[in-house]
Design a protein around this motif. Structure first.
Motif, PDB file in Angstrom:
ATOM      1  N   UNK A 373      68.823  53.229  77.985  1.00 42.63           N
ATOM      2  CA  UNK A 373      68.697  52.740  79.363  1.00 42.63           C
ATOM      3  C   UNK A 373      67.271  52.301  79.653  1.00 42.63           C
ATOM      4  N   UNK A 374      66.288  53.087  79.219  1.00 40.58           N
ATOM      5  CA  UNK A 374      64.897  52.722  79.459  1.00 40.58           C
ATOM      6  C   UNK A 374      64.525  51.436  78.733  1.00 40.58           C
ATOM      7  N   UNK A 375      65.136  51.203  77.608  1.00 38.33           N
ATOM      8  CA  UNK A 375      64.870  49.962  76.879  1.00 38.33           C
ATOM      9  C   UNK A 375      65.274  48.742  77.709  1.00 38.33           C
ATOM     10  N   UNK A 376      66.278  48.925  78.597  1.00 42.48           N
ATOM     11  CA  UNK A 376      66.739  47.828  79.441  1.00 42.48           C
ATOM     12  C   UNK A 376      65.920  47.681  80.717  1.00 42.48           C
ATOM     13  N   UNK A 377      65.482  48.788  81.312  1.00 41.59           N
ATOM     14  CA  UNK A 377      64.897  48.731  82.655  1.00 41.59           C
ATOM     15  C   UNK A 377      63.393  48.935  82.692  1.00 41.59           C
TER      16      UNK A 377
END
Length: 520
Positions: A373-377
């Motif tokens: 998720x952090x890779x996306x946001x």
């Protein structure tokens, strides 16, 4: 670009007034059923009725004709009101704004500037899905500034969202139209070939059934697979191991110890029964709203979807996330579960996953899920040093781990969590770590920072400590550190201030589809 984004005024789905006035219709039906219940009981069971029935009064007075005439007039007035409401409710999408006009007696006009769009959410409630309709909501920075289009055809809602995001990204030239491509019908649902014939009705039913199980009606706009999958068992477990369950257990223990006796047990059961029913409803809604959760990256930002009967699918454009919180409640620690919340300048009026606010980006997941998720946001998360620093911020108990931690004398104010209280700066992102029972890591992209402040009260002054806060837009994420060494607080203030200026000058995410951030 589709016809709905051509700058002209268009109308909504023809069933919109009926769908928006659903509560009113249910109330009218309830009134009719309540007045017919005794007559139905008499007809089916032969039980005599008692006086006071309105229908009996009408029959006795011989006013059946007048009653039917009045009922017809009321129905005609309702239908006329619905029709005029639909005619007067129009919208248009230009290169600058999304604008909606509505109202019969009192007119309203709402505008959402494209450069202030924070997200575009498509919600498909259960009943409108039966009509092939969906609600599109444009979230805009500001209080009560959102613009809703309720309702559009499901296919048109997907197409219009793509067009709005394309315009908001900075692209002003329309996409080339393929030869022979038909324009969508204005506000209508997707047309099924052969509708009106038995085969057409079967195809329409099959299409509606497929809609209920399809995670995304526009598969070309997002990857077909979510980067995170939440197993049902984990989802149910996360709801059971929550603070609400702890409250119920404590209440049950207190009731058993202090309040439950043979004399009062019946009365207490009557009192707590509504609470038990509400608890079951709470657990059911939390689970069903988070089922079929999905998150994936698109060309226009991060798309988050969830829901079983009522579905929601929101696209967050790049650069709209102002703060991120990764947290782990103490009851989740044995399972290694985490959740992710965010701050954005605009908030959808619809609840997010699990019935929580729409700022819940990951309801429950493992550490690997958090990384996806952090890779996306999060900007720059593909950097290996930053990934390692974030993992230490989540799991480390303090010490020499890359964070500037609170000194030992901070134990006078935070006796249990002072070791985990600290900060770090990495590639344009500020990381704030805190909490020992409920672990938290706050990540603030410096390009989105509003201001930074440090404070020192009399007790902190004696201990040579200070507190710091990074101000972002309002939301569930509060970026604060309650204790720091006074000198380190000043250093944090200076580094964050200069880093925010540098990051803001280099930021071009406001026009994410253009390499230099300029309008095409």
């Amino acid at each position: 670009m589709t016809e709905l984004a051509d700058g002209e005024w268009h109308r909504l789905h023809p069933a919109s007034p009926l769908l928006r006035g659903g509560i009113f219709i249910v109330a009218v039906l309830g009134f009719i059923v309540a007045n017919l219940r005794e007559r139905l009981v008499d007809f089916f069971l032969g039980v005599p009725r008692y006086g006071g029935d309105p229908i009996d009064e009408i029959l006795e007075r011989g006013a059946v004709g007048w009653a039917l005439l009045g009922l017809t007039a009321v129905l005609i007035a309702i239908l006329a009101g619905f029709y005029l409401s639909w005619r007067m409710h129009t919208f248009r999408v230009t290169g600058e704004v999304v604008e909606v006009r509505s109202g019969l007696v009192f007119r309203s006009n709402r505008r959402a500037r494209l450069d202030r769009i924070q997200g575009v959410n498509i919600v498909r409630p259960f009943v409108p899905r039966l009509f092939g309709a969906a609600k599109l909501e444009v979230s805009v920075a500001g209080q009560d500034a959102n613009v809703q289009l309720a309702y559009l055809g499901s296919a048109n809602a997907d197409q219009l969202r793509r067009d709005i995001l394309r315009l908001a990204s900075g692209l002003r030239q329309p996409a080339p139209v393929q030869p022979g491509a038909a324009a969508p019908l204005e506000g209508a649902a997707a047309v099924v070939p052969g509708a009106g014939t038995p085969a057409g009705l079967g195809a329409f039913a099959a299409h509606r059934a497929a809609d209920f199980f399809a995670p995304e009606l526009d598969p070309d706009a997002a990857p077909p697979e979510s980067v995170v999958r939440i197993p049902p068992g984990r989802l149910i477990g996360s709801v059971l191991f929550s603070r609400f369950t702890v409250f119920l257990v404590l209440a049950a223990i207190a009731l058993a110890v202090f309040g439950w006796t043979a004399d009062t047990g019946g009365w207490l059961l009557v009192v707590i029964l509504p609470g038990l029913i509400a608890s079951v409803s709470f657990y059911f809604s939390r689970v069903t709203r988070s089922l079929r959760y999905s998150i994936a990256g698109t060309a226009d930002g991060v798309r988050v979807g969830f829901g079983l009967l009522t579905t929601s699918n929101e696209t967050l454009p790049p650069g709209r996330i102002h703060a991120i919180r990764v947290s782990q409640p103490i009851l989740w620690r044995p399972f290694g579960w985490w959740q992710v919340h965010i701050n954005t300048a605009g908030h959808s009026t619809n609840k997010g996953a699990g019935g929580e606010a729409d700022t819940t980006t990951l309801p429950v997941g493992t550490l690997a899920d958090v990384a996806r998720v952090l890779e996306l946001i999060l900007p720059g998360f593909d950097s290996a040093p930053q990934q390692a620093l974030i993992e230490r911020g989540l799991r480390s108990t303090g010490g020499d781990d890359g964070f500037t931690n609170a000194p030992r004398r901070a134990a006078w104010l935070l006796p249990f969590s002072w070791r985990r209280t600290g900060y770090a700066l990495s590639e344009g992102v500020a990381l704030l770590r805190r909490g020992v029972l409920s672990r938290e890591l706050i990540l603030v992209p410096l390009a989105r920072l509003q201001s930074v402040g440090i404070n020192q009260g009399p007790v902190e002054r004696m201990l040579r400590l200070a507190s710091a806060r990074l101000h972002t837009v309002a939301g569930p994420v509060v970026a604060t550190l309650s204790v720091l060494d006074a000198g380190e607080a000043v250093a944090l203030f200076e580094q964050v201030s200069s880093g925010a200026i540098t990051s803001a000058q280099a930021d071009t995410t406001h026009h994410w589809n253009l390499p230099n951030g300029a309008l095409e």
